[in-house]
Design a protein around this motif. Structure first.
Motif, PDB file in Angstrom:
ATOM      1  N   ASP A  75      16.924   6.330  39.282  1.00 30.67           N
ATOM      2  CA  ASP A  75      16.221   7.136  37.875  1.00 30.67           C
ATOM      3  C   ASP A  75      15.804   8.616  38.460  1.00 30.67           C
ATOM      4  O   ASP A  75      15.943   9.631  38.270  1.00 30.67           O
ATOM      5  N   ALA A  76      14.894   8.000  39.981  1.00 31.71           N
ATOM      6  CA  ALA A  76      13.805   9.256  40.585  1.00 31.71           C
ATOM      7  C   ALA A  76      14.815  10.511  41.152  1.00 31.71           C
ATOM      8  O   ALA A  76      14.229  11.781  40.348  1.00 31.71           O
ATOM      9  N   PRO A 157      23.780  -0.304  18.545  1.00 35.16           N
ATOM     10  CA  PRO A 157      22.427  -1.164  19.518  1.00 35.16           C
ATOM     11  C   PRO A 157      22.155   0.236  20.347  1.00 35.16           C
ATOM     12  O   PRO A 157      23.761  -0.414  20.890  1.00 35.16           O
ATOM     13  N   LEU A 158      21.471   0.892  21.035  1.00 39.84           N
ATOM     14  CA  LEU A 158      21.761   1.410  22.066  1.00 39.84           C
ATOM     15  C   LEU A 158      20.468   0.626  23.503  1.00 39.84           C
ATOM     16  O   LEU A 158      19.431  -0.078  22.601  1.00 39.84           O
ATOM     17  N   VAL A 159      20.463   0.462  24.681  1.00 42.87           N
ATOM     18  CA  VAL A 159      19.403   0.266  25.261  1.00 42.87           C
ATOM     19  C   VAL A 159      17.946   0.524  25.462  1.00 42.87           C
ATOM     20  O   VAL A 159      18.547   2.372  25.129  1.00 42.87           O
ATOM     21  N   ASP A 160      17.077   0.613  25.871  1.00 41.21           N
ATOM     22  CA  ASP A 160      16.199   1.749  25.820  1.00 41.21           C
ATOM     23  C   ASP A 160      16.364   2.627  26.728  1.00 41.21           C
ATOM     24  O   ASP A 160      15.932   4.247  26.857  1.00 41.21           O
ATOM     25  N   ASP A 161      17.024   2.460  28.011  1.00 45.13           N
ATOM     26  CA  ASP A 161      17.698   3.865  29.036  1.00 45.13           C
ATOM     27  C   ASP A 161      18.379   4.664  28.376  1.00 45.13           C
ATOM     28  O   ASP A 161      19.513   5.931  29.648  1.00 45.13           O
ATOM     29  N   ALA A 276      18.741   8.438  29.615  1.00 41.91           N
ATOM     30  CA  ALA A 276      17.302   8.744  29.682  1.00 41.91           C
ATOM     31  C   ALA A 276      16.334   9.361  30.607  1.00 41.91           C
ATOM     32  O   ALA A 276      16.638   8.226  31.669  1.00 41.91           O
ATOM     33  N   LEU A 277      16.116   9.656  30.756  1.00 44.36           N
ATOM     34  CA  LEU A 277      15.234  10.941  31.671  1.00 44.36           C
ATOM     35  C   LEU A 277      14.026  10.824  32.272  1.00 44.36           C
ATOM     36  O   LEU A 277      13.360  10.971  33.046  1.00 44.36           O
ATOM     37  N   GLY A 278      12.541   9.507  31.439  1.00 45.63           N
ATOM     38  CA  GLY A 278      12.264   9.670  31.229  1.00 45.63           C
ATOM     39  C   GLY A 278      10.329  10.589  31.149  1.00 45.63           C
ATOM     40  O   GLY A 278      10.192  11.368  31.924  1.00 45.63           O
ATOM     41  N   GLY A 279      11.600  11.800  30.210  1.00 46.10           N
ATOM     42  CA  GLY A 279      10.775  13.035  29.786  1.00 46.10           C
ATOM     43  C   GLY A 279      11.185  14.321  30.313  1.00 46.10           C
ATOM     44  O   GLY A 279      11.263  15.484  30.351  1.00 46.10           O
ATOM     45  N   THR A 280      12.202  14.471  31.593  1.00 43.49           N
ATOM     46  CA  THR A 280      12.677  15.541  32.277  1.00 43.49           C
ATOM     47  C   THR A 280      13.454  15.780  31.386  1.00 43.49           C
ATOM     48  O   THR A 280      14.563  14.684  30.813  1.00 43.49           O
ATOM     49  N   PRO A 281      13.710  17.237  31.373  1.00 43.66           N
ATOM     50  CA  PRO A 281      14.799  17.911  30.505  1.00 43.66           C
ATOM     51  C   PRO A 281      16.240  17.024  31.352  1.00 43.66           C
ATOM     52  O   PRO A 281      16.532  17.287  32.935  1.00 43.66           O
ATOM     53  N   GLN A 282      17.882  17.377  30.405  1.00 40.87           N
ATOM     54  CA  GLN A 282      18.560  17.060  31.363  1.00 40.87           C
ATOM     55  C   GLN A 282      18.937  18.085  32.045  1.00 40.87           C
ATOM     56  O   GLN A 282      18.660  19.311  32.246  1.00 40.87           O
ATOM     57  N   ARG A 283      20.124  17.785  33.079  1.00 38.05           N
ATOM     58  CA  ARG A 283      20.735  19.289  33.692  1.00 38.05           C
ATOM     59  C   ARG A 283      21.179  20.253  32.805  1.00 38.05           C
ATOM     60  O   ARG A 283      22.414  19.920  31.562  1.00 38.05           O
ATOM     61  N   PRO A 284      20.928  21.302  32.888  1.00 37.55           N
ATOM     62  CA  PRO A 284      21.648  22.128  32.218  1.00 37.55           C
ATOM     63  C   PRO A 284      23.174  22.153  32.011  1.00 37.55           C
ATOM     64  O   PRO A 284      23.500  22.051  31.211  1.00 37.55           O
ATOM     65  N   ALA A 285      23.663  21.998  32.813  1.00 36.23           N
ATOM     66  CA  ALA A 285      25.094  21.032  32.771  1.00 36.23           C
ATOM     67  C   ALA A 285      25.697  20.483  31.507  1.00 36.23           C
ATOM     68  O   ALA A 285      26.949  20.715  30.251  1.00 36.23           O
ATOM     69  N   VAL A 286      24.086  19.290  31.570  1.00 42.46           N
ATOM     70  CA  VAL A 286      24.917  18.674  29.790  1.00 42.46           C
ATOM     71  C   VAL A 286      24.217  18.643  28.976  1.00 42.46           C
ATOM     72  O   VAL A 286      25.349  18.594  28.189  1.00 42.46           O
TER      73      VAL A 286
END
Length: 322
Positions: A75-76, A157-161, A276-286
């Motif tokens: 994830d990091a 239902p979706l998992v938290d990540d 989910a990226l823990g508050g980090t924005p998604q890649r611009p492509a996504v």
């Protein structure tokens, strides 16, 4: 202690998919290669990470601990990649999208075309995939976006990540043989007639049962079909009525009457999912693809059309098990 990040990914795949064989298929390597990577990672960690359980393997307590940290490491890395991508001028890179058949054709393909037209350096790759498999591929990093479906009264239902992004609603329609001459869209008028529904334990079946019960009756289900194309053929043959979402009605065979369901009103919701990226924005492509997916729908309501007698509903999707 030095832990190889590539081997951590192998351990993450085994933990996520539950077997060496499934992990190997996802990584496009042989099972023996996965086993060798696990053995080497065990040496690096100083602990046995997997153990035999019948014909398969399970993670040891040390394997479970390391697998949890492996996910954090991966994830990091993804957060770092997203952060660096945000610094580039323009939108570029590859986005891999998994979707069930009708959404892939009616929604994802037009969205990908619009995104590529706006961003020439963007590479969108579409993969047809059933819901459960696509969710695993998303969590493993094999896919960047997946498009899923859920029916009224049958939430997914979706998992938290995982993060959810609404795309569109897909209203349910009542389909009946043309010679039945019933044109009200009210289920209560079909209480004494035969029905066609999906297999046991599918969301489609539960949605149909719930709608009929709201209308005050238990449907007499005579035929089962998971593929909506088969459902349409069975209705065209005069064998029963059915409830079908609009995106599965782009090619309607002769002999089928389609009308909006007016009582009770029910629908299928279609949504995209990303890691989910823990508050980090998604890649611009996504983000570029998500913007097109959540924009104008690829198929407006009421867009179904009749097929010629020799054309099947090849773009109809299946009702997948949850």
């Amino acid at each position: 202690m030095n832990l190889d990040a590539r081997r951590l990914r192998v351990l993450h795949e085994v933990a996520l998919r539950g077997s060496v064989t499934a992990a190997a298929a996802a990584l496009h390597v042989t099972p023996s290669a996965v086993s060798q990577q696990l053995v080497q990672l065990s040496r690096e960690a100083g602990h046995e990470l997997v153990e035999r359980a019948g014909r398969g393997i399970v993670l040891t307590p040390a394997g479970q601990v390391l697998a949890s940290h492996a996910k954090d490491v991966l994830d990091a890395v993804e957060q770092a990649v997203a952060g660096l991508a945000a610094l580039r001028h323009g939108v570029s890179g590859t986005v891999r999208v998994g979707a069930f058949a009708s959404a892939a054709g009616a929604l994802v393909a037009p969205a990908a075309a619009r995104a590529r037209a706006k961003h020439p350096e963007l590479d969108v790759r579409v993969i047809e995939a059933e819901d459960q498999q696509s969710r695993l591929d998303l969590r493993s990093g094999s896919l960047d976006v997946v498009v899923l479906q859920e029916y009224d009264h049958v939430p997914v239902p979706l998992v938290d990540d995982l993060d959810r992004h609404p795309v569109t609603t897909d209203p349910m329609h009542l389909i009946t043989p043309v010679d039945w001459r019933r044109r009200t869209g009210r289920l209560s008028e079909l209480r004494d007639l035969p029905w066609i529904a999906s297999a046991e334990h599918t969301p489609c079946l539960r949605s149909t049962l719930h709608a009929c019960r709201l209308a005050g009756f238990e449907p007499d289900i005579r035929h089962r079909a998971v593929d909506f194309a088969l459902t349409l053929d069975l209705v065209a043959a005069g064998l029963g009525a059915a409830l079908v979402p609009e995106l599965a009605l782009r090619h309607v065979p002769p002999g089928v009457h389609v009308e909006p369901l007016v009582e009770p009103v029910t629908e299928r919701r279609i949504f995209a999912v990303t890691r989910a990226l823990g508050g980090t924005p998604q890649r611009p492509a996504v983000d570029a693809l998500l913007a097109e997916l959540s924009g104008p729908a690829g198929v407006p309501h009421g867009s179904f059309r009749r097929s010629s007698p020799d054309v099947r509903a090849s773009t109809a999707d299946r009702c997948m098990r949850p």
